[in-house]
Design an enzyme around this catalytic site. Structure first.
Site, PDB file in Angstrom:
ATOM      1  CB  CYS A  47      -0.919   0.021   1.222  1.00  0.00           C
ATOM      2  SG  CYS A  47      -2.169  -1.259   1.238  1.00  0.00           S
ATOM      3  CG  HIS A  51      -1.516   3.252   4.312  1.00  0.00           C
ATOM      4  ND1 HIS A  51      -1.635   1.918   3.974  1.00  0.00           N
ATOM      5  CD2 HIS A  51      -0.774   3.267   5.466  1.00  0.00           C
ATOM      6  CE1 HIS A  51      -1.002   1.167   4.848  1.00  0.00           C
ATOM      7  NE2 HIS A  51      -0.473   1.973   5.772  1.00  0.00           N
TER       8      HIS A  51
END
Length: 490
Positions: A79, A140
């Protein structure tokens, strides 16, 4: 026929006249941009890319009316580094987001690290051109205030600051490791305020879609950029979905979540048509990396990267090459396919150029303007002489044209073909003739191996390699004080 359906029929009929395959579309002026960035969705998880398990009628429509990219790559199998590349137009190794001593390869809650505020983001380049900017979904790239989207060029943020599997319960199991015992309930944030904790993960896709459509409605009269990083299918073994989709697919929670994602893009496409914005808006639908998949390759309950080789989280094609559709009726040619290598790094330079801006001249941007490929300009080809596959700080492979070379290295964990600490081996695959990377042809093509070895050395010099800093690397952001959890009471 309802008035809504009649309007859609008439609008689509009128658009069809202008999007016949084989007709080269001109570059549009200052389009709106929407990037839907799914989480861990595999190459073979949707019907336009071969799935016979999941029902994705709206993505089928998007492919029929738009352009499919079969060699669209991310820059990491996980991610944080993948998202950093989309936002900055750079390899994560260049901007320091590939690993850090506290979190490893992805940021965890309450980390002192995040995307350096000195980096120039895709939102910042578009804001300079008068665009409204928003992120709705998973960030993120740092959960401390200094690193939040609202400090990185986005006017509006609604979503979670990190992965949906980084919950308080998981943190308690980790204990002292990664400060797990201090992880808060999973926060849903609006701008810089936590509005729900723990957030209802079953409702995220629906809520994100509704909020995104509300934001589009509010900004329909001005140029806008919506970054829409969906939470699903996500990182848990059993993804989440709303009641309308739960238990309805043929593939359990994974399939349920994908079919709700398909509903979401259908809602958005319909809204753009109704608002008269479809021909003015470039919509890109893709994923941050490939699916984790199960050890039993016939068990698709954790996704499919078919027909590509390997699983997410590695440097395999199944991790780096993601299903990608682009749609802009009247400009993106309907029913077409692009087999040229492009990447998420290309979105920042492409959007900036289409918006009328210029790239910063004081730093290296690794991406390229791929508008000629998006809009089917004559003789458009991939801008990449070389594309690099890193696992954290280890350069494992390099691609040039159809060739992908796995370097003869001592492999770290995450190597898709060799076990950790296996003897070094040179592997060469032709990605068009051998889509599943089954046939090592290194011995038959020593000239290709030599050329790609030289390209790899250039990457090591610039972006670094394990134990070897690169001359072109920049630093990750880090706060001076003690990081604080994002909670309802902050």
């Amino acid at each position: 026929m309802t008035r809504r359906n009649a309007l859609l029929f008439v609008t689509l009929a009128s658009l069809f006249v202008f999007v016949r395959p084989g007709i080269s579309a001109e570059l549009p002026e200052r389009p709106n941009f929407i990037v839907v960035f799914c989480d861990n969705l595999g190459y073979g998880d949707i019907e336009p890319f071969g799935s016979t398990l999941h029902r994705t009628p709206h993505l089928n429509r998007m492919a029929t009316q738009g352009r499919k990219f079969t060699h669209f790559c991310v820059t990491a199998g996980v991610c944080t580094p993948s998202r950093a590349s989309l936002i900055t137009g750079c390899y994560s190794q260049r901007v320091g987001m590939h690993r850090n001593p506290r979190d490893g390869h992805v940021l965890r809650p309450i980390s002192p690290y995040g995307l350096n505020p000195d980096e120039i983001t895709i939102a910042e380049t578009l804001k300079e051109q008068g665009y409204a900017t928003a992120i709705i979904g998973k960030w993120h790239l740092g959960d401390q205030p200094e690193f939040l989207p609202t400090r990185q060029g986005f006017d509006f943020f609604f979503g979670v600051p990190y992965s949906d599997d980084m919950t308080q319960t998981v943190g308690q199991r980790l204990g002292d490791r990664l400060d797990g015992k201090h992880w808060p309930p999973l926060p849903l944030m609006e701008n810089e305020v936590v509005v729900e904790a723990p957030c209802d993960r079953n409702g995220l896709t629906k809520r994100y879609t509704e909020r995104a459509m509300q934001w589009i409605q509010e900004h329909r009269e001005e140029p806008f950029f919506l970054y829409f990083p969906q939470a699903m299918p996500g990182s848990t073994k059993t993804p989440f979905s709303s009641e309308a989709f739960r238990g309805k697919s043929k593939n359990g929670p994974w399939g349920d979540s994908i079919e709700e994602l398909d509903w979401s893009i259908g809602q958005m496409m319909d809204q753009l048509i109704e608002l008269g914005l479809a021909s003015k808006t470039l919509v890109i639908w893709t994923s941050d990396n490939g699916a984790p998949i199960n050890r039993d390759l016939n068990d698709l309950s954790r996704g499919s990267n078919r027909p590509l080789h390997g699983r997410g989280y590695t440097t395999s094609e199944g991790a780096f090459r993601v299903p990608t559709l682009m749609w802009q009726p009247g400009h993106v040619q309907a029913g077409t396919v692009c087999d040229e290598l492009v990447s998420t790094m290309d979105l920042l330079p492409t959007f900036t150029k289409l918006a009328g801006g210029e790239l910063p001249q004081d730093r290296t941007i690794d991406g390229h303007n791929i508008a000629p490929l998006i809009y089917s300009q004559p003789d458009a080809t991939s801008p990449y002489e070389a594309f690099y596959y890193y696992h954290q700080d280890q350069l494992q492979a390099v691609r040039s044209g159809p060739w992908k070379l796995f370097l003869p290295i001592d492999p770290s964990a995450g190597h898709p073909h060799l076990r950790k600490n296996a003897p070094p081996q040179t592997l060469l695959f032709h990605l068009y003739d051998d889509v599943s990377c089954r046939h090592n042809v290194a011995a038959e093509h020593p000239d290709v191996v030599g050329r790609l070895m030289r390209l790899a050395e250039a990457a090591r010099e610039d972006l670094g390699d394990k134990g070897r800093p690169g001359k072109g690397q920049r630093t990750i952001g880090k706060i001076d004080g003690v990081p604080e959890p994002q909670t309802m009471t902050r």
